[in-house]
Structures are given as C-alpha cells and as structure tokens.
Design a protein around this motif. Sequence first.
Motif, short mmCIF file in Angstrom:
data_model
loop_
_atom_site.label_atom_id
_atom_site.label_comp_id
_atom_site.label_asym_id
_atom_site.label_seq_id
_atom_site.Cartn_x
_atom_site.Cartn_y
_atom_site.Cartn_z
N TYR A 1 -2.03 6.44 -5.10
CA TYR A 1 -2.81 5.30 -4.89
C TYR A 1 -3.35 4.87 -3.21
N THR A 2 -4.30 5.54 -3.27
CA THR A 2 -5.11 5.25 -1.55
C THR A 2 -4.80 3.97 -1.61
N GLN A 3 -4.80 2.92 -0.36
CA GLN A 3 -5.91 1.83 0.52
C GLN A 3 -7.12 1.30 -0.30
N ASN A 4 -8.35 2.23 -1.06
CA ASN A 4 -8.88 2.14 -1.15
C ASN A 4 -9.80 1.83 -2.78
N ASN A 5 -8.14 1.86 -3.26
CA ASN A 5 -7.83 1.89 -4.64
C ASN A 5 -7.73 0.21 -5.25
N SER A 6 -8.16 0.25 -6.51
CA SER A 6 -8.06 -1.29 -6.30
C SER A 6 -7.03 -1.55 -7.24
N SER A 7 -6.08 -0.02 -7.75
CA SER A 7 -4.82 -1.50 -7.55
C SER A 7 -3.58 -0.94 -6.93
N SER B 1 -2.51 -2.19 -3.92
CA SER B 1 -2.11 -3.67 -3.60
C SER B 1 -1.25 -4.01 -4.76
N SER B 2 -1.71 -4.10 -6.00
CA SER B 2 -0.17 -4.47 -7.14
C SER B 2 0.69 -3.46 -7.09
N ILE B 3 0.42 -2.28 -6.85
CA ILE B 3 1.38 -1.20 -7.20
C ILE B 3 2.12 -1.17 -5.46
N LEU B 4 1.77 -1.44 -4.21
CA LEU B 4 2.75 -1.76 -3.25
C LEU B 4 3.36 -2.73 -3.71
N ASP B 5 3.38 -4.17 -3.99
CA ASP B 5 3.87 -5.73 -3.93
C ASP B 5 4.55 -5.90 -4.87
N ALA B 6 5.34 -4.31 -6.65
CA ALA B 6 5.52 -5.00 -7.34
C ALA B 6 7.09 -5.06 -6.96
N SER B 7 7.21 -3.99 -6.42
CA SER B 7 8.80 -4.01 -5.88
C SER B 7 9.23 -4.32 -5.02
N ILE B 8 8.73 -5.39 -4.03
CA ILE B 8 8.98 -5.69 -3.39
C ILE B 8 9.66 -7.15 -3.60
N GLN B 9 11.03 -6.89 -3.60
CA GLN B 9 12.11 -7.60 -3.29
C GLN B 9 12.27 -9.18 -1.98
N ASN B 10 11.74 -8.98 -1.43
CA ASN B 10 11.55 -9.45 -0.49
C ASN B 10 10.06 -9.86 0.50
N TYR B 11 10.04 -10.83 0.55
CA TYR B 11 9.23 -11.18 0.33
C TYR B 11 8.06 -11.23 2.33
N ARG B 12 9.22 -11.10 3.08
CA ARG B 12 9.71 -10.91 4.19
C ARG B 12 8.25 -10.06 4.97
N PHE B 13 8.41 -9.01 4.34
CA PHE B 13 7.65 -7.75 4.38
C PHE B 13 6.41 -7.39 3.38
N ALA B 14 6.01 -8.54 3.30
CA ALA B 14 5.21 -8.74 2.18
C ALA B 14 3.63 -9.33 2.81
N ALA C 1 0.44 -8.32 8.45
CA ALA C 1 0.28 -7.69 9.69
C ALA C 1 1.89 -6.62 9.06
N THR C 2 3.07 -6.45 7.74
CA THR C 2 3.42 -5.24 6.82
C THR C 2 2.93 -4.42 7.36
N PRO C 3 3.34 -3.44 8.37
CA PRO C 3 2.68 -1.90 8.02
C PRO C 3 2.70 -1.36 7.09
N LYS C 4 1.42 -1.06 6.34
CA LYS C 4 1.66 -0.22 4.67
C LYS C 4 1.25 1.91 4.85
N PRO C 5 1.79 1.96 3.94
CA PRO C 5 1.56 3.28 3.41
C PRO C 5 0.00 3.61 3.64
N SER C 6 0.24 4.93 3.55
CA SER C 6 -1.56 5.61 3.46
C SER C 6 -1.49 5.96 1.91
N VAL C 7 -0.46 7.00 1.74
CA VAL C 7 -0.69 6.39 -0.01
C VAL C 7 0.69 5.76 -0.71
N ILE C 8 0.77 5.63 -1.43
CA ILE C 8 1.99 5.65 -2.91
C ILE C 8 1.45 6.74 -3.47
N VAL C 9 2.80 7.85 -3.95
CA VAL C 9 2.87 8.33 -5.08
C VAL C 9 3.35 8.12 -5.81
#
Length: 538
Positions: free
Chosen positions: A50-56, A58-71, A74-82
């Motif tokens: 999943y790259t930042q151009n992929n429609s999914s 944000s949902s993949i990135l946010d799904a496992s985030i438990q502390n919304y302080r890092f969501a 302004a929070t740095p985002k990964p280039s790719v999620i595997v």
Amino acid sequence: MKSPHFSLLPFLLVVLFSLSGTTLAHSHEDFLHCLSLRSAKSDSISRVIYTQNNSSYSSILDASIQNYRFATPATPKPSVIVTPRQTSHIQATIYCSKKYGLQIRIRSGGHDVEGLSYVSEVPFVILDLLNFRAVEVDTKNKVAWVESGATIGELYYRIAEKSKTLAFPAGVCHTVGVGGHFSGGGYGMLMRKYGLAADHVIDAHLIDVNGRIIDRKSMGEDLFWAIRGGGGNTFGIVLAWKVKLVSIPAVVTVFTVNRDLEQNATKIVHRWQYIAHKLPDDIFTDVTITKVNSSQEGKKTIQAAFKALFLGGVDKLIPLIQDRFPELGLVKENCIEMSWVESILYFGGVSTKSSDVLLDRDALPKQFFKLKSDYLKEPIPESGFEGIWRTFSEKEAEFSFMMMVAFGGKMDAIPETELPYPHRAGNLYQASYLVGWSKEENAESQKYISWIRRLYSYMATYVSKSPREAYYNYRDLDIGTNNNGYTSYAQASIWGRKDFKNNFNRLVHVKTVVDPENFFKNEQSIPPISPPLKKKRH
C-alpha cells in the motif's frame, strides 16, 4: 558589496532540496521495483503493498493505531505499508529496505504507546504482521504456537475453546499484539502464580537481518534470551512463538471494591502496600486511582478501586482476605465466580460476557494519551499519597489514572538475569500513570503531557533509584532516546538501564553479533556497541 556566494545560497538550497526529493522519489520507486523482483510471485506481493496513492492506504495505516496522538495529519507517514502473507514478502522487504536505505517499523497490534512501530522521522516503511495471526493449541502437550500478528485475545480464545483448565500468563488488554507483548516481557493477572508471558516462551521462528529463518536451536541461546523481553524488533522479526500453557482451576473468583477519600481510601491504599505482595501466589491484586464525582454535589474526590483475581472459589477467598486485609471490608457480595477467560473480559473492562469479543480487534476504545511507569521497593507514606491526591485534583487529570499492580509470588523467585526483563525480586508493585484527552483537546495536548510529567516528577522521591526503573512495553521517550543515525552506547544507556538494568550490557552484546550495522532500529532499540568500520576508498 555582497559576496556572490550569498546570492547563490538560495538557489543552491532549492537545488539541494529538489535533489533530495528526487532521490527519495527514486528510492521509493526502486524499493517497490525491488520488492516485485525479490518476491517468488511478484503478483502476490503486489496485493499486500500500500502506497500513499492507494485508496486503502489510510485505512490500513489507521486500523492498528491505538494511540490517536500519533494519527494526526502532522504525524510522519510511511512511504509504503507491507502486510505480508508469506515469509518471502518479509524477506523481500528486509532486503529492499536495506538496499535503498529505508527504515523498517514492525507492527503487530499497534499498542506501541509512543508510536514507534508505525512512526519515524526518517524515510520508512511499515511491515504490518496483521496477516500472521495463526494460533495452534495442543492441549495434550500443553503448548501452543502463536504468530506475532495475533492478539493475546485471539490466543486466549483458542485456548479456552479447547480447555477450561489451561491458560496463558499474559496481559488483560486483549487487543494487544503478541509480537510486541512477548518481546517486551508481558505481565498480567497470572504473573504472581506463573511469571511473565516471556517466561513461558520455549521456541520461536525469527527472520534475521540476512533474511534467514531461524529457530531456537539455530539462533542460539543468547539471541533466544534477548528476544524474550529485550524487544523482538531490535534483533530481527519474530514470526511465531511456541509457548507452554499453565494450569488453572475451572472456576476463579474476582472482586472489585471501591473506596473514596470519604471512605478512608488513603489508609486502605497505604495498608495495601504492606500486604499485597505477601498474599498467596493464587491471588493477583491491583489498585486503580481515579478522580470521580463526590457524594457532595458539584465536587470531586479520589477513588481507589481494589481489584483481585483468585484462582479458586469464593468460599476460600473471603476468609483469606478478611484475615490478611480486614481494612478492605470485603464481603461475599463483592465477589463473582467465573471462568478464567471470563475474568479476562472482567479485568479488560469489556461489558459483554461473550468470549467472542476476544476476536474483535476494535472492541476497546482508542484514545489520545500519554503513559509512564515506575517500580516501588518501599511503601509510600500516607503523606506521600496526600500529594498524589492533590495532583489528581488538578483540572488536567479529568481522564487519568494511576494503577498499582502487586508483585511478589513467582516474580520473587525468578532471577533478574533470567530474561532481559529485570524487574523481579524486591519490587512491591509496579505503578503506571496515564492521562488522556479528547480529539478536540489534542491541539492543547501539551498541558496534559505536562501534568503527567509533574506527577512523575513528584513520584521520584518514592520509587526505585539508580536507576529509576521503567517497563519497556510502556514506552516513554521522556526517559531517553536514540538518534536516527549513529547512537552511542552511552546515549542508549540512559534509557536502556532504566528498562533493563544490567541486562542492557548483554543485550548490546547480542545486538552487536546479530545486527552489527544496526538495521533494525528505532528511538528505543538496543544499539550495537559501535558502528561498523567503513572501508577506505583509494
């Protein structure tokens, strides 16, 4: 007349930044191309990228985030999620990240309270193990294999599915990922009877920095020691853990007794400190301090909630507590008999009695929060608690708590060098502090973080010293951090000795052997003793 060098400076900066952006873009594209080439089936890996151009994305990135302080935006985002589905995807990600200079952040459940498993200030990719979640329970031999992406709730569910008298000594928050929990130690309600989760790991499958899949025998006892409490993602990527299960009665008993300041809470909490760690091993107990509404309209007070789990029936528990801790005033009406798996739901604050909720990764609310931890070797005097109450009376403490978890029992019997987790004998209890706030208040989060730092500073008088100990799984970047680049042994020792005490030295030795170039790293990972020597160019 101005020097021509100064007039060129803005132009040169633009060129440099442009080149930097171009380099990053090329690195990103080269990384993706590398993944497809390295995967045994290039079409299969494309479905887990999943790259930042992929429609999914944000949902993949946010799904496992438990502390919304890092969501936040302004929070740095990964280039790719595997999100690998097979080991070759993980091996390819390691190889290509090394080749193109991208950091890997490894995520299992997303409960890393400082976001280190999914945030970095340098270019990075997330390797999310959410598809590595198989659990195989063997009741005959009392063991289980559990993959790192499974939650401890999924492990509990599969055990209870097959047996009412087997359990596993891990935490109560069922959405926590096995990978992070085990690799940091992992304590829970069976700790006083059986020790930590990591104490019951008897084998593991790990992918090292060179992409090899190794087990306990092939990795050797030093590395096997290190991953059971020293942070698994420091030394490689643990794919799965073999654990030994423990015996529990079919019926256990729980209770909660609430006492506020008008009900003598100060004296009862003070007395608890002298009693809790000496109770029989079959009893787990903790106290949670919160600010609540007072019986006087419009006023607030401090409440202490005394909770316990007893591995047995209510008829044995009542006389035991009335004899050892009469100040609590426990009566039968406070107690509930249930199964062990139901006690997980009870302590986890889940309202339903259906164990199916253990399979729901979104069952618990996600928050904005900051967490800190301590260990206490001496009781706090009553006057000390008065100061804690004053701090909790401040307006920033509306959504906050202090939890005191009794140690003793089995924890006193295990040497602190047995595993990297060193906080064993001599500790009366562990204290943890949490402050939370709403999404609307996040712009002012600093005032809440300042509040918990004030509480932590106040507690310095009463807690462990030289070092002031901390729990690695309750990450706290306030106690020290690594650099994004080279981190010295001395710098890492600042936080490392708080988490690991003298075990830090052995962890550094293991790291130096298995990952000398420090590929697996984050702001609080074990560094090698020194950077590798680079060959001189002639």
